[in-house]
Design an enzyme around this catalytic site. Structure first.
Site, short mmCIF file in Angstrom:
data_model
loop_
_atom_site.label_atom_id
_atom_site.label_comp_id
_atom_site.label_asym_id
_atom_site.label_seq_id
_atom_site.Cartn_x
_atom_site.Cartn_y
_atom_site.Cartn_z
N HIS A 335 0.79 -1.18 -0.07
CA HIS A 335 0.10 0.05 -0.16
C HIS A 335 1.00 1.36 0.01
CE1 HIS A 335 -3.36 -2.42 1.20
NE2 HIS A 335 -4.03 -1.81 0.31
N GLY A 336 2.00 1.30 0.74
CA GLY A 336 2.90 2.40 0.65
C GLY A 336 4.05 2.21 1.81
#
Length: 410
Positions: A335-336
Site C-alpha cells: 500500500h505504501g
C-alpha cells in the site's frame, strides 16, 4: 485535428457519468453480437484500445507510454520464462523472473522516497497488472499453464474494464471465456447482472461515496482537529471513513464487474457484505476478495509450504503466525512505504493470530462456550469495530494528529 484532440474528454475510468455515456454507446455492437452467442474479437480489441487511449492519452500520455513499456517488459519476461521451462526445470530463472516482473512496481514505490516527481514508470493500475503478471509466471512454473499465447496474455493484462481498479482476475479463467463466448441464454443473464451492478455502483460511488467522502469527512475532521472535539470527532471520522472507503471502492469494483459482464466475461466479485463478518478471517474472505485471495494463494500458501517442508518451525501454529505477519507486512508495504500502512498490516496480522487462537480455544472448550445469535451478534460488533479502527490507521488520520501535536509543542 489538433483542436478536436484538445477538446476530447480524456477521462479516468469510471470517473464521471459522461464516461458511461461513451461506454454505453460503444458497447452496443458487442452486446447485440453477444445476444446471438457471438463474440466480436476485433471490435473488443478496438474497445480496449479506445478506452485505454481515453484514459492514458492526452494529458495522461506519459502514463500511456509507461503502460506500453510495462506490457512489453512483462511479455519479454513471460516469453523468456516459457522458453526456459521447455529446456530446463531448475528454479533459478523462476526467482529471477518473479523479481524482474516485480521490478517496475518496486521502482514506482521506492523512487518517490528520493525524488518529489512522479516516476516515469508510473501509470494508473500498475499494481493490478503486476499481480496478474506474477500470477502467470507462478502458474507456468506449477505446470498449470502449459502454453502461453502472447495475444491472450496481452488481452488479459490490459482488459480495460479492470485495468485501473481490479478485480484481479485469473489467467486460466479469463482465457477460457475468451475462446468460448457465453451462449445467448447465458449472456442475457450476464447482461441483466451487468446493468444491475453498474446501477448499484453509481449509487455507491456517485451518491453515497460522494456524500461521505466529499461532504461529511472534511467537516468531521475539522471538528476533531481544529475545534476540540477530539474523541467524538475521531470516532465519527473512523465510522465515516470506513463506510466511505467501502462504498467508493466497492462502487469502482462493481463498475468493472458490470462492464466485464456486458462484454461476456464473468470477472469475479470483489466485495461481499464485509461489515457483517463474524471474525477477521471471514472479513478478508469478503473484503477486496480478489486481492486477499491472490495474497493467500500466491504468497501465504507458498510461504507456508516452504516453512513446513524445510521444517523451519516445529510447530505449525508458529509457522502459521509467522506466515500471517509476513503476509500482512508485505500487504502493508504494498500500500505504501509509510508507517501507518505498515502498522495497518501488522495490526491485521495480530488480529488473525488472535482469531486463530480463539477458534482453537473454542474447539477445545466448545461445551462451555455458548454459540447463538447473541454471541454471533457480539462477534460481528467486535469485528466491525476492529476493522474500522484498522481503517482509521490506514487513512493516515493518526499521522495528521501526530504532526499537529509536534507542531504545537515545538
Amino acid at each position: 485535428m489538433s483542436q478536436w484532440l484538445s477538446a476530447f474528454p480524456f477521462l479516468t475510468p469510471y470517473e464521471k457519468p459522461f464516461y458511461f455515456v461513451i461506454l454505453g454507446i460503444l458497447l452496443l455492437p458487442s452486446i447485440f453480437a453477444s445476444l446471438k452467442g457471438k463474440r466480436l474479437g476485433g471490435y473488443q480489441a478496438f474497445l480496449t484500445l479506445f478506452f485505454l487511449w481515453m484514459s492514458f492519452g492526452g494529458p495522461h500520455r506519459q502514463q500511456g507510454f509507461a503502460l506500453i513499456a510495462y506490457v512489453v517488459w512483462q511479455l519479454l519476461i513471460a516469453a523468456s520464462y516459457v522458453r526456459y521451462r521447455q529446456t530446463a526445470n531448475r528454479g533459478s530463472w523462476f526467482y529471477l523472473s518473479i523479481f524482474l516482473s516485480l521490478l517496475p512496481m518496486i521502482l514506482i514505490k521506492v523512487l518517490p522516497l528520493y525524488t518529489e516527481t512522479q516516476p516515469l514508470l508510473y501509470f494508473l493500475g500498475y499494481s493490478y497488472l503486476t499481480f496478474k503478471s506474477v500470477q502467470v509466471i507462478m502458474e507456468i512454473r506449477d505446470g498449470l499453464i502449459k502454453e502461453l499465447r502472447l495475444r491472450d496474455y496481452i488481452q488479459f493484462l490490459i482488459f480495460f474494464p479492470t485495468i485501473s481498479s481490479g478485480p484481479i482476475d485469473r489467467f486460466r479463467r479469463f482465457t477460457a471465456e475468451l475462446h468460448q463466448p457465453p451462449s445467448s441464454e447465458k449472456y442475457v443473464e450476464l447482461l441483466g447482472k451487468g446493468i444491475h451492478y453498474i446501477i448499484i455502483g453509481c449509487l455507491y460511488k456517485f451518491i453515497i461515496g460522494y456524500v461521505l467522502g466529499s461532504q461529511l469527512l472534511p467537516i468531521i475532521q475539522d471538528k476533531a482537529v481544529n475545534q476540540g472535539f477530539l474523541f467524538l470527532g475521531s470516532l465519527g471520522y473512523m465510522y465515516t471513513y470506513s463506510f466511505y472507503l467501502f462504498f467508493d471502492f466497492a462502487g469502482y469494483s462493481l463498475f468493472a464487474v458490470g462492464v466485464s459482464y456486458l462484454l461476456g466475461h464473468e470477472t469475479p466479485i470483489n466485495f461481499n457484505k464485509p461489515f457483517i463478518s463474524a471474525n477477521i478471517k471471514e472479513f478478508w474472505n469478503r473484503w477486496h476478495m480478489s486481492l486477499s485471495f491472490w495474497f493467500r494463494d500466491y504468497v501465504y500458501m507458498r510461504l507456508m509450504f516452504t516453512l513446513i517442508k524445510k521444517k523451519v518451525f516445529k510447530s505449525r501454529i508458529v509457522a502459521s503466525n509467522v506466515g500471517y505477519f509476513a503476509l500482512f507486512l508485505i500487504m502493508g508495504v504494498w500500500h505504501g512505504l509509510t508507517w501507518y500502512y505498515i502498522v495497518y498490516g501488522l495490526f491485521h496480522a495480530s488480529l488473525i493470530c488472535l482469531t486463530d487462537a480463539w477458534i482453537r480455544f473454542k474447539k477445545k472448550h466448545k461445551e462451555k462456550i455458548p454459540s447463538n445469535m447473541a454471541t454471533k451478534g457480539l462477534s460481528i460488533f467486535l469485528t466491525f469495530h476492529a476493522v474500522c479502527f484498522s481503517l482509521l490507521i490506514f487513512s493516515g488520520y493518526f499521522d495528521t494528529l501526530l504532526k499537529l501535536f509536534f507542531t504545537y509543542n515545538i
